[in-house]
Design a protein around this motif. Structure first.
Motif, PDB file in Angstrom:
ATOM      1  N   UNK A 196       0.865  -1.068  -0.035  1.00  0.00           N
ATOM      2  CA  UNK A 196      -0.013   0.212  -0.036  1.00  0.00           C
ATOM      3  C   UNK A 196       0.842   1.040  -0.070  1.00  0.00           C
ATOM      4  N   UNK A 197       2.174   1.232   0.481  1.00  0.00           N
ATOM      5  CA  UNK A 197       3.036   2.316   0.430  1.00  0.00           C
ATOM      6  C   UNK A 197       3.191   2.719  -1.075  1.00  0.00           C
ATOM      7  N   UNK A 198       3.536   1.668  -1.964  1.00  0.00           N
ATOM      8  CA  UNK A 198       3.755   1.993  -3.148  1.00  0.00           C
ATOM      9  C   UNK A 198       2.645   1.974  -4.210  1.00  0.00           C
ATOM     10  N   UNK A 199       1.330   1.332  -4.127  1.00  0.00           N
ATOM     11  CA  UNK A 199       0.399   1.049  -4.922  1.00  0.00           C
ATOM     12  C   UNK A 199      -0.926   1.655  -4.295  1.00  0.00           C
ATOM     13  N   UNK A 200      -1.707   2.148  -5.272  1.00  0.00           N
ATOM     14  CA  UNK A 200      -3.005   2.441  -5.081  1.00  0.00           C
ATOM     15  C   UNK A 200      -3.948   1.919  -6.164  1.00  0.00           C
ATOM     16  N   UNK A 201      -5.003   1.062  -5.667  1.00  0.00           N
ATOM     17  CA  UNK A 201      -6.064   0.565  -6.798  1.00  0.00           C
ATOM     18  C   UNK A 201      -7.181   1.594  -6.741  1.00  0.00           C
ATOM     19  N   UNK A 202      -7.685   1.990  -7.865  1.00  0.00           N
ATOM     20  CA  UNK A 202      -8.744   2.946  -8.014  1.00  0.00           C
ATOM     21  C   UNK A 202      -9.928   2.113  -8.880  1.00  0.00           C
ATOM     22  N   UNK A 203     -11.063   1.937  -8.048  1.00  0.00           N
ATOM     23  CA  UNK A 203     -12.115   1.289  -8.670  1.00  0.00           C
ATOM     24  C   UNK A 203     -13.132   2.212  -9.310  1.00  0.00           C
ATOM     25  N   UNK A 204     -13.366   2.112 -10.775  1.00  0.00           N
ATOM     26  CA  UNK A 204     -14.020   3.117 -11.312  1.00  0.00           C
ATOM     27  C   UNK A 204     -15.414   2.635 -11.735  1.00  0.00           C
ATOM     28  N   UNK A 205     -16.541   3.087 -11.425  1.00  0.00           N
ATOM     29  CA  UNK A 205     -17.691   2.711 -11.707  1.00  0.00           C
ATOM     30  C   UNK A 205     -18.822   3.731 -11.996  1.00  0.00           C
ATOM     31  N   UNK A 206     -19.969   3.352 -12.631  1.00  0.00           N
ATOM     32  CA  UNK A 206     -21.107   4.472 -12.784  1.00  0.00           C
ATOM     33  C   UNK A 206     -22.025   4.366 -11.728  1.00  0.00           C
ATOM     34  N   UNK A 207     -23.153   5.225 -11.396  1.00  0.00           N
ATOM     35  CA  UNK A 207     -24.018   5.211 -10.532  1.00  0.00           C
ATOM     36  C   UNK A 207     -25.238   4.109 -11.076  1.00  0.00           C
ATOM     37  N   UNK A 208     -24.872   3.003 -11.390  1.00  0.00           N
ATOM     38  CA  UNK A 208     -25.885   1.816 -11.966  1.00  0.00           C
ATOM     39  C   UNK A 208     -25.514   0.831 -11.119  1.00  0.00           C
TER      40      UNK A 208
END
Length: 589
Positions: A196-208
């Motif tokens: 977690x100090x090196x990597x961040x995961x971003x989950x992208x979604x729509x409001x569905x």
């Protein structure tokens, strides 16, 4: 944006096709670069449009984005990577093994998992090779590897010889046959992902609901293997002020707010950002700079005054289906494009014309089956439980193929059976028991397998044996499902997409996949079209204009015939609304 605060070195963006992860990844890269950070943006998306978004050609070499100092980009071509990967694995056995075996190995290496693992093979160096990455403060990845791929790379098993030994089933282990020499590098890459100090995961979604459920599944799957540093971005939210301008906009706003209120529990603890819907296409540096900026509350009312759209309705497309009197209708497409709803709409339209129809679906949300059951003459509905069918299939394979394996081999087989192909195979075996009804009535089939999965099934004979077992006992002549799917007189495949860049590219790739299996799609259906809904909201009018170029690609390049289905004010549940969706009846403006 919360996900940009104290950003670590590696940022991974993931999400379903069409949710906007490429646009958000590009906007993030611009923001960090203009803050003085040196940034490398890497895309491994098979439908990548990073170069299009920046308005420059990129390709497989690190390219400076001249309009943004400190920003560099690289597009890894996953198809080319997969082909090189196949050649490396198949080359040594070509001419030494029977041709039929070689063809089976090649098909094992032709699916989505091979593409993903080959792409991971390409960008592993970007996670581990200091010589390549030392010049960058941030490396941003558009499209993260799935939990399934990472688990495969973590399995402590020797892969070589796996296919030739015939221990696996039809799914994703073929690609692993050439990885032994790189296991140390992969281990370091997986460690970097989990740090977690090196990597961040971003989950992208729509409001569905469907997109949020998919994000929740991804979150749980990746957290289970150590990727805990996760953020959620809900993209494309309709601004509240637009809801006052138009009945369609008001309905969409209410629908999005209801989906957000029902956000799965797994996502509720994640830091979350909301990105409003923009009236313009996110192409070009200037447009991308505006993505994280609040849009002015009202657009010029003159913008996009009238979108003239003259396109066939789904009802018109059904005219050609109905002419045969019976047959199999299969709806295919990537997740989130509305296959289940359109399958129901086609079934209702056929039944409304007095034709006998069996709608069979594997929709996990059974509300469609419940709503339609008994609501129309001539229509019967059955639902196949994907979880139950997949578990039944898994147990059968473990009982037979797994019986003589050692502990390591059984662990490998169990991971094999968690692959995306496994559910398709299991569900299609259940569907195949219903397909034979298409000789007497219409069978409308939701959630069909891809061409790759069908070829794997054909190679293993799994469903051929199932059909033969049922019909040989009666001494009957039979046609296997594969033979029926390839017969255009008996089967019509409808490809479902949206009028957006990524979903159209994904549907085109799926069409090529099906053609490889000898199946020619009969028509395309463009679903949830804003242009076809003729909105009054200035923002939605501009969005409608943006759809026209993608519709033109479908009509002139990809499809032999097509239909456009409007975005409705209300959820299309129940026979009357499904008939409206098909274009059989039109709601007053």
């Amino acid at each position: 944006m919360k996900f940009l605060e104290q950003a670590p070195r590696f940022l991974f963006f993931t999400g379903k096709g069409g949710v906007g992860k490429t646009s958000i990844a590009c906007a993030t890269a611009i923001e960090l670069a203009e803050a003085g950070r040196r940034v490398l943006l890497v895309s491994t998306d098979p439908a990548s449009n990073v170069g299009q978004a920046f308005g420059v050609g990129i390709g497989d070499k690190i390219t400076a984005i001249d309009a943004v100092p400190n920003l560099f980009a690289l597009e890894i071509d996953p198809q080319a990577a997969a082909q090189a990967y196949r050649d490396r694995i198949v080359g040594p056995v070509r001419g030494k093994l029977p041709e039929a075996v070689v063809k089976g190995i090649e098909e094992q290496l032709s699916g989505a998992c091979t593409t993903e693992i080959a792409a991971f093979d390409e960008f592993t160096a970007l996670l581990t090779d200091v010589a390549i990455t030392s010049g960058y403060d941030h490396i941003i990845f558009d499209t993260a590897p799935t939990g399934h791929t990472i688990r495969l790379l973590q399995l402590p098993v020797a892969w070589s010889g796996f296919l030739e030994a015939g221990k696996g089933d039809a799914s994703c282990l073929g690609p692993l046959a050439g990885l032994e020499k790189q296991r140390a590098q992969y281990s370091a890459a997986v460690d970097a992902l989990a740090d977690g100090r090196r990597t961040r995961l971003i989950l992208v979604a729509r409001a569905q609901n469907s997109a949020l459920r998919e994000a929740a599944r991804t979150h749980v799957e990746l957290a289970a293997i150590g990727l805990h540093q996760q953020f959620l971005v809900v993209n494309g939210l309709l601004p509240k002020e637009e809801a006052a301008l138009d009945a369609l906009a008001a309905a969409l706003y209410a629908r999005e707010q209801a989906a957000l209120a029902a956000t799965p529990d797994a996502l509720r603890g994640l830091p979350c950002d909301y990105v409003p819907l923009k009236p313009f296409n996110l192409v070009g540096i200037d447009a991308l700079r505006q993505l994280f900026v609040e849009t002015p509350p009202h657009l010029d009312a003159a913008v996009g005054e009238a979108v003239e759209l003259h396109a066939p309705s789904l009802s018109e497309l059904v005219d050609g289906v109905a002419a045969d009197g019976h047959g199999l209708v299969m709806l295919m497409g990537k997740g989130g494009v509305g296959k289940t709803t359109l399958a129901a709409a086609v079934a209702v339209e056929l039944a409304h014309r007095g034709l006998p129809v069996h709608l069979t679906t594997s929709d996990p949300a059974a509300h469609l089956a419940e709503t339609l059951h008994g609501s129309l003459d001539n229509l019967t509905v059955s639902r196949i439980d994907p979880r139950a069918e997949t578990e039944r299939y898994r147990q059968e394979v473990l009982r037979t193929k797994g019986a003589k394996l050692d502990a390591q081999g059984r662990a490998l087989l169990e991971e094999d059976l968690r692959s995306p192909c496994t559910e398709e195979i299991a569900v299609f075996q259940a569907f195949s028991r219903i397909i034979r009804e298409a000789g007497e009535k219409f069978v409308v089939m939701d959630t069909a397998p891809t061409g790759h999965t069908l070829l794997l099934l054909d190679a293993t004979g799994a469903y051929h044996r199932e059909v033969a077992r049922m019909l040989d006992a009666r001494g009957a002549h039979y046609t296997t499902p594969m033979m029926q799917l390839q017969d255009a007189r008996r089967t019509k495949v409808l490809l479902v997409t949206l009028a957006e860049t990524t979903p159209v590219l994904e549907a085109a790739n799926l069409q090529a996949d099906l053609r490889r299996a000898g199946i020619e799609p009969w028509a395309w259906v463009i679903n949830n079209s804003v242009a076809a809904a003729r909105p009054r909201s200035p923002l939605l009018r501009k969005r409608a204009e943006n759809e026209l170029a993608e519709m033109e690609k479908v009509a002139t390049t990809h499809a032999r015939r097509y239909a456009v289905v409007p975005l409705l004010r209300d959820e299309p549940v129940g026979a009357p609304r499904l008939l409206e969706l098909a274009g059989h009846a039109t709601e007053p403006a």
